[in-house]
Design a protein around this motif. Structure first.
Motif, PDB file in Angstrom:
ATOM      1  N   SER A  40       0.743  -1.186   0.112  1.00  0.00           N
ATOM      2  CA  SER A  40      -0.054   0.078  -0.070  1.00  0.00           C
ATOM      3  C   SER A  40       0.880   1.351  -0.183  1.00  0.00           C
ATOM      4  N   THR A  41       0.665   2.060  -0.784  1.00  0.00           N
ATOM      5  CA  THR A  41       1.308   3.474  -0.864  1.00  0.00           C
ATOM      6  C   THR A  41       0.761   4.449  -0.143  1.00  0.00           C
ATOM      7  N   ALA A  42      -0.595   4.298   0.422  1.00  0.00           N
ATOM      8  CA  ALA A  42      -1.597   5.240   1.118  1.00  0.00           C
ATOM      9  C   ALA A  42      -0.864   5.520   2.279  1.00  0.00           C
ATOM     10  N   PRO A  43      -0.607   6.852   2.635  1.00  0.00           N
ATOM     11  CA  PRO A  43      -0.098   7.342   3.911  1.00  0.00           C
ATOM     12  C   PRO A  43      -0.711   6.812   5.297  1.00  0.00           C
ATOM     13  N   LYS A  44      -0.056   6.569   6.394  1.00  0.00           N
ATOM     14  CA  LYS A  44      -0.542   5.825   7.265  1.00  0.00           C
ATOM     15  C   LYS A  44      -1.194   7.094   8.072  1.00  0.00           C
ATOM     16  N   PRO A  45      -2.496   6.927   8.685  1.00  0.00           N
ATOM     17  CA  PRO A  45      -3.267   7.752   9.126  1.00  0.00           C
ATOM     18  C   PRO A  45      -2.509   8.282  10.597  1.00  0.00           C
ATOM     19  N   ARG A  46      -2.585   9.586  10.988  1.00  0.00           N
ATOM     20  CA  ARG A  46      -2.109  10.023  12.134  1.00  0.00           C
ATOM     21  C   ARG A  46      -2.776   9.646  13.460  1.00  0.00           C
ATOM     22  N   PRO A  47      -2.222   9.311  14.469  1.00  0.00           N
ATOM     23  CA  PRO A  47      -2.972   9.100  15.472  1.00  0.00           C
ATOM     24  C   PRO A  47      -4.052  10.371  15.903  1.00  0.00           C
ATOM     25  N   LYS A  48      -5.034   9.826  16.521  1.00  0.00           N
ATOM     26  CA  LYS A  48      -6.165  11.063  16.809  1.00  0.00           C
ATOM     27  C   LYS A  48      -5.535  11.932  18.001  1.00  0.00           C
ATOM     28  N   PRO A  49      -5.697  13.257  17.888  1.00  0.00           N
ATOM     29  CA  PRO A  49      -5.228  13.736  18.856  1.00  0.00           C
ATOM     30  C   PRO A  49      -6.000  13.889  20.236  1.00  0.00           C
ATOM     31  N   VAL A  50      -5.328  13.916  21.311  1.00  0.00           N
ATOM     32  CA  VAL A  50      -6.259  13.887  22.608  1.00  0.00           C
ATOM     33  C   VAL A  50      -6.464  15.361  23.018  1.00  0.00           C
ATOM     34  N   LEU A  51      -5.204  16.103  22.861  1.00  0.00           N
ATOM     35  CA  LEU A  51      -5.463  17.808  22.921  1.00  0.00           C
ATOM     36  C   LEU A  51      -4.777  18.439  21.864  1.00  0.00           C
ATOM     37  N   ALA A  52      -5.163  19.456  21.437  1.00  0.00           N
ATOM     38  CA  ALA A  52      -4.636  20.140  20.338  1.00  0.00           C
ATOM     39  C   ALA A  52      -4.717  21.816  20.500  1.00  0.00           C
ATOM     40  N   PRO A  53      -4.099  22.531  19.774  1.00  0.00           N
ATOM     41  CA  PRO A  53      -4.291  23.770  19.932  1.00  0.00           C
ATOM     42  C   PRO A  53      -5.821  24.316  19.896  1.00  0.00           C
ATOM     43  N   GLY A  54      -6.101  25.266  20.921  1.00  0.00           N
ATOM     44  CA  GLY A  54      -7.559  25.871  20.967  1.00  0.00           C
ATOM     45  C   GLY A  54      -8.186  25.190  22.092  1.00  0.00           C
ATOM     46  N   ALA A  55      -7.648  24.092  22.527  1.00  0.00           N
ATOM     47  CA  ALA A  55      -8.529  23.356  23.577  1.00  0.00           C
ATOM     48  C   ALA A  55      -8.295  24.250  25.033  1.00  0.00           C
ATOM     49  N   ARG A  56      -9.219  24.047  25.939  1.00  0.00           N
ATOM     50  CA  ARG A  56      -9.158  24.841  27.301  1.00  0.00           C
ATOM     51  C   ARG A  56      -9.721  23.659  28.227  1.00  0.00           C
ATOM     52  N   GLY A  57      -9.090  24.084  29.523  1.00  0.00           N
ATOM     53  CA  GLY A  57      -9.820  23.029  30.561  1.00  0.00           C
ATOM     54  C   GLY A  57      -8.757  22.586  31.419  1.00  0.00           C
ATOM     55  N   GLU A  58      -9.430  21.445  32.373  1.00  0.00           N
ATOM     56  CA  GLU A  58      -8.375  20.969  33.434  1.00  0.00           C
ATOM     57  C   GLU A  58      -7.309  20.183  32.671  1.00  0.00           C
ATOM     58  N   GLN A  59      -7.495  19.368  31.659  1.00  0.00           N
ATOM     59  CA  GLN A  59      -6.661  18.427  30.869  1.00  0.00           C
ATOM     60  C   GLN A  59      -5.447  19.116  30.375  1.00  0.00           C
TER      61      GLN A  59
ATOM     62  N   ARG B 138       6.925  15.249  15.876  1.00  0.00           N
ATOM     63  CA  ARG B 138       6.717  16.459  16.447  1.00  0.00           C
ATOM     64  C   ARG B 138       5.556  17.164  15.784  1.00  0.00           C
ATOM     65  N   THR B 139       4.564  16.936  16.412  1.00  0.00           N
ATOM     66  CA  THR B 139       3.226  17.318  15.895  1.00  0.00           C
ATOM     67  C   THR B 139       2.609  18.851  16.445  1.00  0.00           C
ATOM     68  N   GLY B 140       3.318  18.800  17.562  1.00  0.00           N
ATOM     69  CA  GLY B 140       2.699  19.979  18.642  1.00  0.00           C
ATOM     70  C   GLY B 140       1.227  19.827  19.195  1.00  0.00           C
ATOM     71  N   THR B 141       0.796  18.608  18.737  1.00  0.00           N
ATOM     72  CA  THR B 141      -0.609  18.056  19.375  1.00  0.00           C
ATOM     73  C   THR B 141      -0.469  16.807  20.352  1.00  0.00           C
ATOM     74  N   VAL B 142      -1.142  16.515  21.119  1.00  0.00           N
ATOM     75  CA  VAL B 142      -0.904  15.468  22.181  1.00  0.00           C
ATOM     76  C   VAL B 142      -1.950  14.367  21.721  1.00  0.00           C
ATOM     77  N   ASP B 143      -1.195  13.086  21.316  1.00  0.00           N
ATOM     78  CA  ASP B 143      -1.947  11.953  21.082  1.00  0.00           C
ATOM     79  C   ASP B 143      -1.694  10.806  22.352  1.00  0.00           C
ATOM     80  N   GLY B 144      -2.040   9.574  22.024  1.00  0.00           N
ATOM     81  CA  GLY B 144      -1.859   8.690  23.290  1.00  0.00           C
ATOM     82  C   GLY B 144      -0.630   8.436  23.543  1.00  0.00           C
ATOM     83  N   ALA B 145       0.406   8.261  22.478  1.00  0.00           N
ATOM     84  CA  ALA B 145       1.910   7.973  22.899  1.00  0.00           C
ATOM     85  C   ALA B 145       2.536   9.236  23.526  1.00  0.00           C
ATOM     86  N   THR B 146       2.169  10.354  23.160  1.00  0.00           N
ATOM     87  CA  THR B 146       2.810  11.560  23.965  1.00  0.00           C
ATOM     88  C   THR B 146       2.300  11.657  25.250  1.00  0.00           C
TER      89      THR B 146
END
Length: 284
Positions: free
Chosen positions: A68-87, A128-136
């Motif tokens: 397969s030559t299709a790019p692997k999907p990036r992990p779904k972010p848990v937190l990303a720029p623009g988020a607010r709150g206790e997390q 280095r995505t700058g967003t927080v996924d499960g692995a990060t």
């Protein structure tokens, strides 16, 4: 002796058969033989040899699957720029422990937080995505314990600077231009702290040791005609006061030389405790 007609007929038929057979060679001949009773008998047919059956064609071999030559999907972010709150606040406190985040937690995921996340990912060999996924998030939790409440809810956005030595005795309003913080100190102990901002390069806030000259709860500037609630004047027209503009715009703006305070509740409490003559120290 005279031969019978039937015998002569049979003899002639057999002779004719022999001639025809010789002429036909290996070809099959169908001959009716008269047995003298008017009924003909068919000579037995020799079966032709069966043609060899065509070999069954084999199905074409299946091609191996192409990679397969299709790019692997990036992990779904848990937190990303623009988020607010206790997390987000928890994330910032953990990054601050690891010296990737040089401010106190705010609960808002902006560009500074994204840069801190990216720096942590670089150190751990993660994308280095700058967003927080499960692995990060798992890597961060593995290296930091649960932040204390004082870490999650500090008194100021930026860490309070080490107090100037002039602030260590008596009741002092200790203001650092380096950390953009004001600390209300009593005998060397920080009683409260708050975010502040200063004048622009054209109207700079003075530095040095001063004293509160007078207080004005509902003051309005006579020059700029703007509200200066909880004003505590320390040097001519320069004062410490609450700024609605600072609360709304943050550090993108500046004062006309005064020390602006962002938190109205904090400055109201400080206003009630300060008396004329209280020392004010402003330093870098």
């Amino acid at each position: 002796m005279r031969r019978s007609r039937a015998f002569r007929t049979l003899t002639g038929t057999l002779a004719l058969t022999a001639v025809l057979t010789a002429a036909a060679g290996c070809k099959e001949m169908r001959i009716r033989v008269d047995d003298g009773k008017g009924a003909g008998h068919a000579a037995p047919r020799t079966a032709a040899p069966a043609a060899p059956a065509a070999p069954a064609s084999s199905p074409p071999a299946a091609k191996p699957p192409e990679p397969s030559t299709a790019p692997k999907p990036r992990p779904k972010p848990v937190l990303a720029p623009g988020a607010r709150g206790e997390q987000v606040r928890d994330l910032q406190a953990r990054l601050r422990r690891l010296k990737h985040f040089d401010r106190n937690p705010t609960g808002y995921y902006g560009s500074v937080t994204a840069a801190a996340v990216s720096a942590f990912q670089r150190d751990r060999g993660l994308p280095r995505t700058g967003t927080v996924d499960g692995a990060t998030l798992s890597a961060l939790h593995a290296r930091t314990g649960r932040p204390a409440r004082s870490e999650l809810y500090p008194l100021t956005t930026r860490p309070v600077a080490a107090p100037d030595k002039r602030c260590l005795r008596g009741r002092v309003i200790c203001i650092s231009k380096t950390s953009d913080t004001l600390a209300w100190m009593v005998d060397g102990r920080v009683v409260s702290a708050m975010d502040v901002r200063f004048g622009s390069q054209y109207t700079p806030t003075r530095e040095g040791t001063f004293a509160v000259t007078f207080k004005s709860r509902h003051h309005v500037s006579t020059i700029y005609h703007t509200a200066m609630p909880y004003a505590m004047f320390f040097s001519g027209g320069q004062a410490i006061h609450y700024s609605a503009d600072f609360a709304a715009r943050g550090y993108s703006g500046a004062s006309h030389g005064c020390v602006n305070v962002r938190d109205r509740k904090q400055i109201a409490t400080l206003f009630a405790q300060v008396r004329p003559g209280t020392k004010v120290v402003i330093y870098k």
